[in-house]
Structures are given as C-alpha cells and as structure tokens.
Design a protein around this motif. Structure first.
Motif, short mmCIF file in Angstrom:
data_model
loop_
_atom_site.label_atom_id
_atom_site.label_comp_id
_atom_site.label_asym_id
_atom_site.label_seq_id
_atom_site.Cartn_x
_atom_site.Cartn_y
_atom_site.Cartn_z
N TYR A 198 -17.79 -1.92 6.41
CA TYR A 198 -18.40 -3.24 6.24
C TYR A 198 -19.60 -3.17 5.30
O TYR A 198 -19.71 -3.97 4.36
CB TYR A 198 -18.82 -3.76 7.62
N MET B 172 -20.45 -0.90 3.01
CA MET B 172 -20.10 -0.54 1.63
C MET B 172 -19.37 -1.69 0.94
O MET B 172 -19.57 -1.93 -0.25
CB MET B 172 -19.27 0.75 1.62
N ARG B 173 -18.56 -2.43 1.70
CA ARG B 173 -17.81 -3.55 1.10
C ARG B 173 -18.67 -4.76 0.80
O ARG B 173 -18.32 -5.58 -0.03
CB ARG B 173 -16.70 -3.99 2.05
N THR B 174 -19.76 -4.90 1.56
CA THR B 174 -20.54 -6.13 1.40
C THR B 174 -21.88 -5.88 0.71
O THR B 174 -22.49 -6.83 0.23
CB THR B 174 -20.79 -6.82 2.76
N ARG C 153 0.80 -1.22 0.00
CA ARG C 153 0.00 0.00 0.00
C ARG C 153 0.83 1.26 0.00
O ARG C 153 0.35 2.32 -0.40
CB ARG C 153 -0.90 0.03 1.25
N HIS D 100 -1.20 6.22 1.45
CA HIS D 100 -2.02 5.09 0.98
C HIS D 100 -2.08 5.18 -0.54
O HIS D 100 -2.46 6.23 -1.07
CB HIS D 100 -3.42 5.19 1.60
N ASN D 101 -1.74 4.10 -1.20
CA ASN D 101 -1.59 4.17 -2.66
C ASN D 101 -2.91 4.35 -3.42
O ASN D 101 -2.90 4.59 -4.61
CB ASN D 101 -0.80 2.97 -3.19
N GLN D 102 -4.05 4.22 -2.75
CA GLN D 102 -5.33 4.41 -3.43
C GLN D 102 -5.95 5.78 -3.14
O GLN D 102 -7.04 6.09 -3.61
CB GLN D 102 -6.33 3.29 -3.04
N ASN E 69 -16.49 -6.89 -1.79
CA ASN E 69 -16.90 -6.44 -3.13
C ASN E 69 -15.76 -6.28 -4.13
O ASN E 69 -16.01 -6.09 -5.32
CB ASN E 69 -17.74 -5.15 -3.03
N GLN E 70 -14.52 -6.35 -3.69
CA GLN E 70 -13.40 -6.24 -4.63
C GLN E 70 -12.79 -7.60 -4.97
O GLN E 70 -11.82 -7.68 -5.72
CB GLN E 70 -12.30 -5.31 -4.06
N ILE F 191 -6.89 4.93 10.08
CA ILE F 191 -6.56 5.70 11.27
C ILE F 191 -5.80 6.96 10.83
O ILE F 191 -4.79 6.86 10.12
CB ILE F 191 -5.72 4.84 12.25
N CYS G 182 -19.02 -12.91 4.97
CA CYS G 182 -19.69 -11.72 4.46
C CYS G 182 -19.23 -11.27 3.09
O CYS G 182 -19.83 -10.37 2.51
CB CYS G 182 -19.60 -10.56 5.47
N GLY G 183 -18.20 -11.88 2.55
CA GLY G 183 -17.75 -11.53 1.21
C GLY G 183 -17.01 -10.20 1.17
O GLY G 183 -16.80 -9.55 2.20
N SER H 137 -22.38 -3.02 -1.53
CA SER H 137 -22.24 -2.14 -2.69
C SER H 137 -20.99 -2.56 -3.45
O SER H 137 -20.26 -3.44 -3.02
CB SER H 137 -22.10 -0.68 -2.24
N THR H 138 -20.77 -1.91 -4.57
CA THR H 138 -19.54 -2.19 -5.34
C THR H 138 -18.52 -1.07 -5.17
O THR H 138 -17.49 -1.05 -5.83
CB THR H 138 -19.88 -2.35 -6.84
N ILE H 139 -18.79 -0.15 -4.24
CA ILE H 139 -17.87 0.97 -4.00
C ILE H 139 -16.61 0.48 -3.28
O ILE H 139 -16.68 -0.31 -2.34
CB ILE H 139 -18.56 2.07 -3.16
N SER H 140 -15.47 0.95 -3.72
CA SER H 140 -14.20 0.63 -3.08
C SER H 140 -14.04 1.55 -1.86
O SER H 140 -14.18 2.77 -1.99
CB SER H 140 -13.09 0.86 -4.10
N TYR I 106 -5.54 -6.04 0.02
CA TYR I 106 -6.39 -6.18 1.20
C TYR I 106 -5.92 -7.36 2.04
O TYR I 106 -5.84 -8.48 1.53
CB TYR I 106 -7.85 -6.44 0.80
N TYR J 76 -12.14 2.30 2.23
CA TYR J 76 -11.08 2.02 3.20
C TYR J 76 -11.34 2.81 4.48
O TYR J 76 -11.49 4.04 4.42
CB TYR J 76 -9.72 2.46 2.66
N SER K 275 3.96 0.63 -3.47
CA SER K 275 3.58 0.21 -4.82
C SER K 275 2.23 0.82 -5.13
O SER K 275 1.61 1.46 -4.28
CB SER K 275 3.48 -1.32 -4.91
#
Lengths: 339, 339
Positions: free
Chosen positions: B55, B57-59, A58, B78-80, A79-80, B69, A76-77, B61-64, A66, B66, A61
């Motif tokens: 949690y 949004m990740r489970t 992170r 953070h690279n994203q 989405n990425q 802290i 719970c899966g 929706s398809t939105i990425s 994740y 993070y 690079s």
C-alpha cells in the motif's frame, strides 16, 4: 430445472458471443495506440469476477494488470494508473455507484475506459471511451459478463502477441451457452442434495484457489451471506494451512471450490487433509472437472473453470432458496436504507 | 502486564532499529544497479504483514510493487517477475518451508532476493543475495519485523527519490519500541474488558481497510482461528457493503479495525452503519487514533497504523488467552501431523 429459463439464458449468452466484432474493434485500436497496463476495477461480485482475468493476463501474457476495488482505488490512488492505462469496468444496470464514479475517476487521470453495460442509456456508458453494450440482465448477468470478459481480455492478449489460439478459443466460447445449460443439468442432483442436507446449517467454510478463487470469495459473500444470511469464511486454499485449518472438526461444513488450473493441487491438498482426518461427512467438493462441456475442446477446459463454476454454483443458489424457503431477492439493509 | 517482558521487548526492538546501516547498504546497492519492480512474498501472517508496505509503495512512491502468496507464485508464476525484480521475504525461524522455497524460486528466475531472518545459520539466509539478520523471536516477531520492513521499504522509496523525509522518519521509528510499550499499557483495560465480555463468543465479524487490512485479515485467521479456534469472517470495509452487511444483527460481534490512513472513512462508514441500526452493544472499534505515541511526531502517525494496531491486538490475544483459558500455543493440526 426450477428457477431457470433456458430459452432466455441461451438467447442472452448467444447475443454476447456476437459482440466479438465490437470487442475486437476496441482492442485493435487500443493496441495500436499502445498502453502500459490494464486495470480491472469493480466491487463485490464484479471485483471477484475480474480476479480470474487478472490471473490469466498475469500468467499467460506479458501485459501488466491490476484488479482493484473501486472505492479503495478512488480513496488512495495507484502509482501505475495514468494516461497509459486501460481501465475496464462492468455494470449490469450501468448505475452501480462505485463503478460509475471509478470510471469517471480513471478518465480524470487520463486513462482510457472500457465500460461494459447492460444499459446503453446511462451516463456510465455514454461517457465511456469505449462502451460495450451487453444485453444481460440480473438473471444471467454473471455468465454473459464472463463470456464478454473472456473475449475482451483474451483479445487484448492476442493483439499483444500472447495468445495465438484466440480465434479457435472464441469458437469454443461460442459453444459455452449451450454447454453451460448442460452443466447446470449435470449438477442439479448434487446441488439439490447439498441444499437439502445443509438447509439448517448456519456456517460454511469455503476454500478455493487460482481462477476459481473469485467465485469462492463472491459465493460466500454475495450469495450465502447477502442472499441467504448464512455465516461463511472464505479463504484461499494456500492460506487455509496458515490458520483456518484449526477450525476443522467433524461437524464443520467444508466446501472446496476446485478448478482445473495450475493451482488445483492447492485445493486437492485441503481435500486430502480433510480426508486424512476422516472429516468427510461434511466435506463437499465442487469440482469443474466433474462436468462435461459438450462441444468444447478439452484443451480449453483449464481456461474455463470460473464460468463453469458459476454455472454450478448458480444451481446451488436456486436449490438453497427452494429448500430453505429464503428468497434470493430479499435484503435486510441493501437498498432498504441509506448508509 | 501479563504475558509481556518489557525489557526483552525493548531490547529486541531497539536492536532492530540499529539495522538501519545494513538496510541502507543494501538499498543503495540495489538502487544503483536499478530494478523494475519489487515483490513482497509471504504466507499467512507474513503475507498479511507485507500488505501495508505494498500500500505505501503504491500510494507514496512510483515503484511498481506486488504482494504475493508464496505457494501461489510458485505454482502459476507472475509475468512481471524476472531479472529486474527485487524480492523481499521474512521468516523468524528462517525455515518456513514455503518462504524458503519461494526465495529459491525467485533466485532461479534471476531476481535479487532480500531475506530477513531471525536466524543467520540457515540456508535461507546464507543463500540470499542480501540477508538481513534481525534477532527477533516469536514473542516480538511482528513488531521487530514491522520496524525492519518500514526501514527497508521506505529506504527503497527514499533512494528512488520518493520519500525525502526518510531520515526524520527513521528517527521516529527509533522512538517506536518505547512508544508501543506505552500503547500496550494504554489499551490494556479495553483488551481485558473485551476478552471478558466475549470469552464465550463463537463468531466474530472483523472489518478493516487500507494499511490495517493486513492486521484485520491475519488477526482473524492467525490468532482467532488458529490460536483460539474461534470462527471469524474478515472482510475489507469497502466490500462489507457488497454482501456481508446482511449478516449484521444485534447479537453479532462486529470488530472494526481502524487506522489513520486514506481508507479510514471506509471503516467509519461501517461504524456509522452499525450505529444507525442501533447495533452498538456488540460493536467494538479498535482505532489507532485512540492511542498516544510518546516521542513520535504526529505527522508520521498516518504511516504507523499497522504497527500500532499489532501492539493493540497483541494485548487482546494475551487477554483472550487468559480469560478463555485457551493457550495461544496449542494447535490441533499445525505441526502435529504431516499434510
């Protein structure tokens, strides 16, 4: 050193280093095929070990990455996670239930799986898209795993165009098994003195940050709690100041686990806070910067904090076992019953 | 109820619900402009509060997304995180140092910032790309914040095409302030009995999972440790079985914080384990399923576990304060000195 077979340790570590060719065969193919993100999936100690590699990818690079807990991911899966994901797992025995199931789960989702295993002859390895057989055992699992994960994740970063110094870095990794034996010798007196002083202590407060946070978390949970039945609290150094600080008193054992990465100042802040209060009697700092790494170039030290820390803390475990007369192998519940 | 101003609580909660228009003004504009990912950035309690929204949004929706802290993000990056990121912050006072600095850091990186603040008249709100002024105070901050974060993140998911039932869900959110007052009344006897029984207990083991993990983490650290100076260990239910389980004995207080989401079975596994050992004397389960939510449709309960849990645990705090004779407002170090 008690409880340490130097010859065997070096043999296992040096064999891991030789897996470089196999690792690159995999990363070149994966990179050629393309991928959207990397998942590092484990439980307990293996999850904790993945945390620094999530940190490296992170911060050094452009790869999307994740670190996930296997049982949570399956319940719970994410989405990425999908056909364009590369999922990495590690299991010394190749039979860790949650890891084995999570690898199957990810293949079902169409992801490619890289399964590191100490054992070739298990379905977990056989069914992997990319098995890597690393002949580690419980004795040296952490260190051999670390070296392999360094090669694997930094090779991915290199292929991705993010880490041009990869070949030179690997030469330094080759020096690590011997350097870590040296570290273990360097820290032995400190580990023994700590174990002697705290053999009857029932609670330790541990804080760490950055690339050694995983070691902090797992040392508290997987060694002190699981193997020594001692109560702990582990908290990230940045979070220490948002609550846990109020527990600090003169008689509380505060262990600061300190590496040489960008988050080192957060640990230094905890140390300075304890010193300012005059609470130094029970302040113990385990700092990778205290140990020389013979043969390793200084510029790579900042990337090696977690594996240096595991070498140090392994000696602490052996000394706690000896001074407390509490075997690291006994369990009340784990593998003693079904649950 | 002691330590509770029902009229004020309802007024603040109902005012938060009225911010729906302002929230949607922002999410529509952000969605129209497009974005690559969402960052939820906080420290301590605010970081913990963001965890369930990561949690969701990740489970769902398809939105990425993070959750990060603040101090860590600023130290190592953070690279994203970049121009295509949307960064969300919340601060009751609008002056929380790390939050204020992190918002400025993210704007420097070119990201858009949504800053929720209890105070309009601070640089943190004034300099935000999208300020949201929510007139919460310390007394009701968590609940008012939760309602706003539900509206904001689920509106983002809705605009993104992932949550068609958004309008209906918001109608249910509108019922929450009154429903939560009812929950507080329902749990009062349990909270009082717990506080009476454990007023002299010096250590609690807390475990939780999924959408209530944030509550578990922050209740241990920000209430029991910070406000009551009681030692705790908080551990995710899945991770409990990778070490911490060995600490369990008849005389250990085990608090299981249980919600109604996909990870509920992981908490049930801990409860069943304790029961199997016969360790039920000091097993206390705080389960959102025990409480009715008048006016709220059953199908939305699974999305509301963290805010229901905070209502329950708030009563526990008030009762601990009363039974232990230890004010929730006193601190040894926080804001008592520079560090």
């Amino acid at each position: 050193m008690i409880g340490f077979d130097e010859k065997k340790y070096l043999e296992i570590g040096n064999n891991t280093v030789k897996l470089k060719g196999r690792v690159e065969e995999i990363t070149k193919e994966i990179n050629k095929d393309g991928y959207k993100n990397v998942f590092l999936i484990g439980s307990g100690g293996s999850y904790a070990m993945f945390l620094p590699f999530e940190y490296y990818m992170r911060t050094k690079s452009t790869i999307s990455v994740y670190a996930e807990i296997a049982a949570e991911l399956m319940a719970c899966g994410h989405n990425q996670l999908g056909r364009d994901s590369v999922c990495i797992f590690t299991s010394t025995s190749g039979t860790t239930q949650e890891t084995v199931e999570a690898a199957a789960y990810c293949r079902e989702k169409g992801a490619r799986t890289i399964c590191i295993s100490g054992n070739a002859d298990v379905p977990y390895a056989k069914e992997a898209d990319y098995p890597i057989i690393n002949t580690m055992d419980d004795f040296s699992a952490a260190d051999a795993d670390y070296i392999l994960l360094y090669m694997l994740t930094f090779s991915l970063m290199h292929e991705h165009g993010d880490f041009p110094e990869y070949e030179e870095f690997c030469k330094n990794l080759g020096k690590l098994p011997a350097a870590l034996v040296d570290v273990k010798k360097q820290c032995e007196n400190k580990a023994e003195a700590f174990a002697e002083k705290y053999k009857d202590e029932t609670y330790h407060l541990l804080t760490g940050a950055g690339t050694v946070w995983g070691e902090t978390y797992s040392y508290a949970m997987c060694v002190m709690e699981e193997m020594q039945w001692i109560r702990t609290k582990s908290v990230k150094a940045a979070e220490f100041f948002h609550g846990t600080l109020e527990l600090l008193e003169k008689d509380v054992s505060l262990m600061v686990i300190m590496g040489e990465d960008e988050l080192r100042p957060q640990c230094e802040r905890v140390v300075n806070f304890a010193k300012k209060l005059g609470f130094t009697e029970n302040l113990n700092v385990f700092d990778t910067a205290d140990y020389s790494l013979p043969g390793v170039e200084d510029k790579y030290r900042r990337l090696l904090s977690p594996i240096v820390m595991t070498a140090v803390l392994d000696r602490l475990s052996i000394q706690l076992e000896a001074k407390r007369g509490h075997s690291l192998d006994i369990r009340r519940y784990y593998k003693q019953m079904e649950y």
